[in-house]
Design an enzyme around this catalytic site. Structure first.
Site, PDB file in Angstrom:
ATOM      1  N   ARG A  51      37.528  42.280   2.803  1.00 17.86           N
ATOM      2  CA  ARG A  51      37.306  40.836   2.943  1.00 17.86           C
ATOM      3  C   ARG A  51      36.490  40.669   4.225  1.00 17.86           C
ATOM      4  NH1 ARG A  51      42.479  37.869   4.585  1.00 17.86           N
ATOM      5  NH2 ARG A  51      42.786  37.434   2.377  1.00 17.86           N
ATOM      6  N   GLN A  75      35.835  41.613  10.617  1.00 13.86           N
ATOM      7  CA  GLN A  75      35.276  40.415  11.266  1.00 13.86           C
ATOM      8  C   GLN A  75      33.854  40.679  11.748  1.00 13.86           C
ATOM      9  OE1 GLN A  75      38.427  41.180  13.833  1.00 13.86           O
ATOM     10  NE2 GLN A  75      39.645  39.372  13.346  1.00 13.86           N
ATOM     11  N   ALA A 103      38.327  34.821  14.003  1.00 11.74           N
ATOM     12  CA  ALA A 103      38.966  33.583  14.450  1.00 11.74           C
ATOM     13  C   ALA A 103      39.610  33.654  15.831  1.00 11.74           C
ATOM     14  CB  ALA A 103      40.026  33.172  13.430  1.00 11.74           C
ATOM     15  N   LYS A 107      34.122  35.822   9.570  1.00 10.81           N
ATOM     16  CA  LYS A 107      33.380  35.776  10.837  1.00 10.81           C
ATOM     17  C   LYS A 107      34.290  36.139  12.014  1.00 10.81           C
ATOM     18  CE  LYS A 107      29.900  32.552   9.157  1.00 10.81           C
ATOM     19  NZ  LYS A 107      29.330  31.194   9.237  1.00 10.81           N
ATOM     20  N   ASP A 144      45.470  41.192   6.783  1.00  5.93           N
ATOM     21  CA  ASP A 144      44.653  40.380   7.697  1.00  5.93           C
ATOM     22  C   ASP A 144      44.236  41.206   8.905  1.00  5.93           C
ATOM     23  OD1 ASP A 144      45.091  38.196   6.087  1.00  5.93           O
ATOM     24  OD2 ASP A 144      46.553  37.246   7.414  1.00  5.93           O
ATOM     25  N   MET A 145      43.176  40.762   9.572  1.00  2.33           N
ATOM     26  CA  MET A 145      42.789  41.396  10.839  1.00  2.33           C
ATOM     27  C   MET A 145      43.083  40.405  11.955  1.00  2.33           C
ATOM     28  SD  MET A 145      41.836  44.206  12.095  1.00  2.33           S
ATOM     29  CE  MET A 145      40.932  45.220  10.933  1.00  2.33           C
ATOM     30  N   LYS A 205      27.276  31.917  18.177  1.00  5.44           N
ATOM     31  CA  LYS A 205      27.547  31.752  16.742  1.00  5.44           C
ATOM     32  C   LYS A 205      26.400  32.260  15.857  1.00  5.44           C
ATOM     33  CE  LYS A 205      28.645  28.312  13.256  1.00  5.44           C
ATOM     34  NZ  LYS A 205      28.722  29.356  12.270  1.00  5.44           N
ATOM     35  N   ARG A 262      43.818  26.620  15.238  1.00  9.26           N
ATOM     36  CA  ARG A 262      42.679  27.545  15.024  1.00  9.26           C
ATOM     37  C   ARG A 262      41.745  27.006  13.948  1.00  9.26           C
ATOM     38  NH1 ARG A 262      46.345  31.972  15.797  1.00  9.26           N
ATOM     39  NH2 ARG A 262      46.374  32.480  13.597  1.00  9.26           N
ATOM     40  N   ARG A 263      42.311  26.336  12.935  1.00 13.27           N
ATOM     41  CA  ARG A 263      41.452  25.736  11.887  1.00 13.27           C
ATOM     42  C   ARG A 263      40.604  24.606  12.475  1.00 13.27           C
ATOM     43  NH1 ARG A 263      43.590  29.545  10.083  1.00 13.27           N
ATOM     44  NH2 ARG A 263      41.645  30.314  10.889  1.00 13.27           N
TER      45      ARG A 263
HETATM   46  P1  FDA Z   1      31.785  28.577  10.053  1.00 12.50           P
HETATM   47  O1  FDA Z   1      32.910  28.405  11.036  1.00 12.50           O
HETATM   48  O2  FDA Z   1      30.544  29.203  10.527  1.00 12.50           O
HETATM   49  O3  FDA Z   1      31.436  27.192   9.406  1.00 12.50           O
HETATM   50  C1  FDA Z   1      30.407  27.056   8.463  1.00 12.50           C
HETATM   51  C2  FDA Z   1      30.591  25.805   7.666  1.00 12.50           C
HETATM   52  O4  FDA Z   1      31.800  25.918   6.879  1.00 12.50           O
HETATM   53  C3  FDA Z   1      30.811  24.553   8.501  1.00 12.50           C
HETATM   54  O5  FDA Z   1      29.594  23.999   8.907  1.00 12.50           O
HETATM   55  C4  FDA Z   1      31.569  23.684   7.528  1.00 12.50           C
HETATM   56  O6  FDA Z   1      30.679  23.153   6.576  1.00 12.50           O
HETATM   57  C5  FDA Z   1      32.477  24.675   6.829  1.00 12.50           C
HETATM   58  N1  FDA Z   1      33.783  24.806   7.526  1.00 12.50           N
HETATM   59  C6  FDA Z   1      34.223  25.895   8.204  1.00 12.50           C
HETATM   60  N2  FDA Z   1      35.469  25.682   8.688  1.00 12.50           N
HETATM   61  C7  FDA Z   1      35.801  24.440   8.326  1.00 12.50           C
HETATM   62  C8  FDA Z   1      36.951  23.636   8.539  1.00 12.50           C
HETATM   63  N3  FDA Z   1      38.015  24.081   9.253  1.00 12.50           N
HETATM   64  N4  FDA Z   1      36.962  22.396   8.004  1.00 12.50           N
HETATM   65  C9  FDA Z   1      35.912  21.938   7.276  1.00 12.50           C
HETATM   66  N5  FDA Z   1      34.779  22.647   7.064  1.00 12.50           N
HETATM   67  C10 FDA Z   1      34.740  23.872   7.571  1.00 12.50           C
HETATM   68  N6  FDA Z   1      39.846  35.404  10.521  1.00 12.50           N
HETATM   69  C11 FDA Z   1      40.338  36.484  11.177  1.00 12.50           C
HETATM   70  O7  FDA Z   1      39.981  36.700  12.353  1.00 12.50           O
HETATM   71  N7  FDA Z   1      41.198  37.337  10.539  1.00 12.50           N
HETATM   72  C12 FDA Z   1      41.580  37.170   9.244  1.00 12.50           C
HETATM   73  O8  FDA Z   1      42.354  37.969   8.706  1.00 12.50           O
HETATM   74  C13 FDA Z   1      41.054  36.057   8.537  1.00 12.50           C
HETATM   75  N8  FDA Z   1      41.370  35.832   7.230  1.00 12.50           N
HETATM   76  C14 FDA Z   1      40.716  34.855   6.528  1.00 12.50           C
HETATM   77  C15 FDA Z   1      40.910  34.738   5.150  1.00 12.50           C
HETATM   78  C16 FDA Z   1      40.188  33.802   4.419  1.00 12.50           C
HETATM   79  C17 FDA Z   1      40.374  33.714   2.938  1.00 12.50           C
HETATM   80  C18 FDA Z   1      39.248  32.955   5.093  1.00 12.50           C
HETATM   81  C19 FDA Z   1      38.443  31.963   4.317  1.00 12.50           C
HETATM   82  C20 FDA Z   1      39.091  33.037   6.450  1.00 12.50           C
HETATM   83  C21 FDA Z   1      39.822  33.976   7.184  1.00 12.50           C
HETATM   84  N9  FDA Z   1      39.659  34.079   8.566  1.00 12.50           N
HETATM   85  C22 FDA Z   1      40.195  35.180   9.211  1.00 12.50           C
HETATM   86  C23 FDA Z   1      38.992  32.980   9.345  1.00 12.50           C
HETATM   87  C24 FDA Z   1      37.536  33.269   9.617  1.00 12.50           C
HETATM   88  O9  FDA Z   1      37.402  34.298  10.569  1.00 12.50           O
HETATM   89  C25 FDA Z   1      36.795  32.029  10.140  1.00 12.50           C
HETATM   90  O10 FDA Z   1      37.375  31.648  11.365  1.00 12.50           O
HETATM   91  C26 FDA Z   1      36.817  30.843   9.200  1.00 12.50           C
HETATM   92  O11 FDA Z   1      36.646  31.220   7.881  1.00 12.50           O
HETATM   93  C27 FDA Z   1      35.658  29.856   9.582  1.00 12.50           C
HETATM   94  O12 FDA Z   1      34.418  30.481   9.479  1.00 12.50           O
HETATM   95  P2  FDA Z   1      33.394  30.225   8.255  1.00 12.50           P
HETATM   96  O13 FDA Z   1      32.793  31.535   7.889  1.00 12.50           O
HETATM   97  O14 FDA Z   1      34.113  29.550   7.159  1.00 12.50           O
HETATM   98  O15 FDA Z   1      32.256  29.328   8.733  1.00 12.50           O
END
Ligand code: FDA
Length: 346
Positions: free
Chosen positions: A217, A196, A222, A220, A167-168, A234, A328-329
């Site tokens: 991987r 990221q 977190a 975006k 992970d990052m 964003k 964070r989620r």
């Molecule tokens: P974004 O936040 O732009 O959302 C786009 C759309 O996705 C939303 O409009 C909605 O439809 C859907 N969505 C997103 N989140 C949702 C939620 N919680 N509930 C419901 N719908 C949702 N980050 C990091 O900094 N270091 C890491 O190592 C990792 N590792 C990692 C592994 C994996 C497998 C995933 C999927 C994600 C990570 N992340 C991470 C987290 C990542 O940086 C990011 O915060 C989340 O994936 C949310 O961004 P999205 O790209 O999903 O879309």
């Protein structure tokens, strides 16, 4: 960054809230949507259900910033147990680990040795001591053992098979984590690194990784970062994500056999990437790309992509230290706070 997002990230860092909210039943109940349980057995059960749908899983114990060697080694031992349990359950062992859980904060060498121990367990599960893996299978594993980097895992199969993902974490760790990945991936093919798109430095990091058979991987991002380091808007983060996807699917990257897991729940972004991949000759099965999502988020999309034949993997978190992770989620989608409130009244 929105007000709600800021407030939720601040909540994730509040000790008082963590200690109290984790005891509130409605919060615990709501968290189950994203976290099947506190025990690794709960995560394993969820992984077995996903396997029926052709979706693989990566397990990850929540918690970060371990502060002493004994704790880091205990986390490593725990992950070795989980690898044994995944083999026993008929699943390819796959983890997503935070380097600070393995000691990166205070001893990079220890962190690397801990990762090596994890790889050894994944490679030779029959050597896991029986008290650590009571159900471990007797045959040897298939991953990790790649003494020669000349034959790396090819095509989308790498996402279908087990892999240990690094992970990052926040920007303070990026240099150290990349260095760790470079050293580890020189010895083990079945490892991948998270990058990221919100970080301004990531295009240069990708350029530096392309010649090294990288497995990436792309997320975006977190964490809360200053605008000098990460795009605050964003829209810029999204455009950076697509620009990086373009780079990772460019001819030089594909010729260098770079493999990418696009980790996002963003349906518009996924569709853009699918179209881009197809235009670059990357079909579905047998490609250098796949998709990853978090447990419980956009299950419909996970299933649809898997049914369409794309490699899909889901990260399943578990553990007792779930409150900061859960906040964070929620910060990623503040609308989910309504779901928590529904559990208060429902
Ligand atoms: P974004 O936040 O732009 O959302 C786009 C759309 O996705 C939303 O409009 C909605 O439809 C859907 N969505 C997103 N989140 C949702 C939620 N919680 N509930 C419901 N719908 C949702 N980050 C990091 O900094 N270091 C890491 O190592 C990792 N590792 C990692 C592994 C994996 C497998 C995933 C999927 C994600 C990570 N992340 C991470 C987290 C990542 O940086 C990011 O915060 C989340 O994936 C949310 O961004 P999205 O790209 O999903 O879309």
């Amino acid at each position: 960054m929105g007000l709600a997002r800021n407030a939720l990230i601040a909540a994730s860092q509040s000790r008082w809230l963590r200690e109290h909210a984790m005891r509130w039943r409605f919060v615990r109940r709501a968290s189950r949507r994203f976290l099947p349980g506190e025990r690794y057995e709960d995560a394993l059960a969820a992984a077995s259900e996903l396997a029926e749908l052709g979706i693989t899983s990566m397990l990850s114990r929540v918690g970060e910033n371990i502060t002493n060697a004994a704790e880091a080694e205990a986390v490593t031992d725990h992950y070795i147990t989980v690898i044994g349990a995944m083999w026993a359950a008929g699943l390819e062992p796959s983890l997503s680990v935070k380097p600070t859980q393995l000691g990166l904060d205070f001893d990079a060498g220890l962190c690397e040795r801990n990762l090596d121990r994890i790889f050894k367990a994944a490679q030779y599960p029959n050597l896991i001591p029986s008290e650590q893996a009571p159900l471990s299978r007797t045959q040897g594993g298939t991953m990790g053992a790649d003494p020669s980097r000349k034959s790396p895992p090819t095509v989308g199969a790498y996402i279908k098979r087990g892999i240990i993902w690094i992970d990052m974490e926040s920007s303070a760790y990026v240099d150290r984590t990349l260095e760790l990945y470079r050293r580890i991936s020189a010895r083990h093919s079945y490892t991948g690194i998270c990058l990221q798109s919100y970080l301004r430095r990531t295009p240069a990091d990708i350029d530096s990784l392309i010649p090294h058979l990288a497995v990436i991987r792309l997320v975006k991002g977190a964490y809360r970062e200053p605008p000098s380091i990460a795009f605050p808007d964003k829209r810029d983060v999204d455009e950076a994500y697509f620009a990086l996807a373009d780079k990772l699917l460019s001819k030089p990257a594909l010729d260098a056999d770079v493999r990418t897991a696009f980790a996002t729940h963003d349906p518009i972004m996924i569709e853009r990437i699918v179209q881009l991949a197809k235009s670059r000759g990357q079909g579905r099965l047998g490609t250098n790309i796949g998709f990853q999502m978090l447990y419980g988020i956009r299950r419909d999309l996970q299933r649809q992509l898997a049914a369409d034949g794309w490699p899909v993997s889901v990260l399943i978190s578990y553990g007792t230290y779930w409150f900061p992770w859960y906040m964070r989620r929620l910060a990623e989608r503040p609308a989910n706070v309504w779901f928590v409130l529904k559990n208060l009244f429902g």
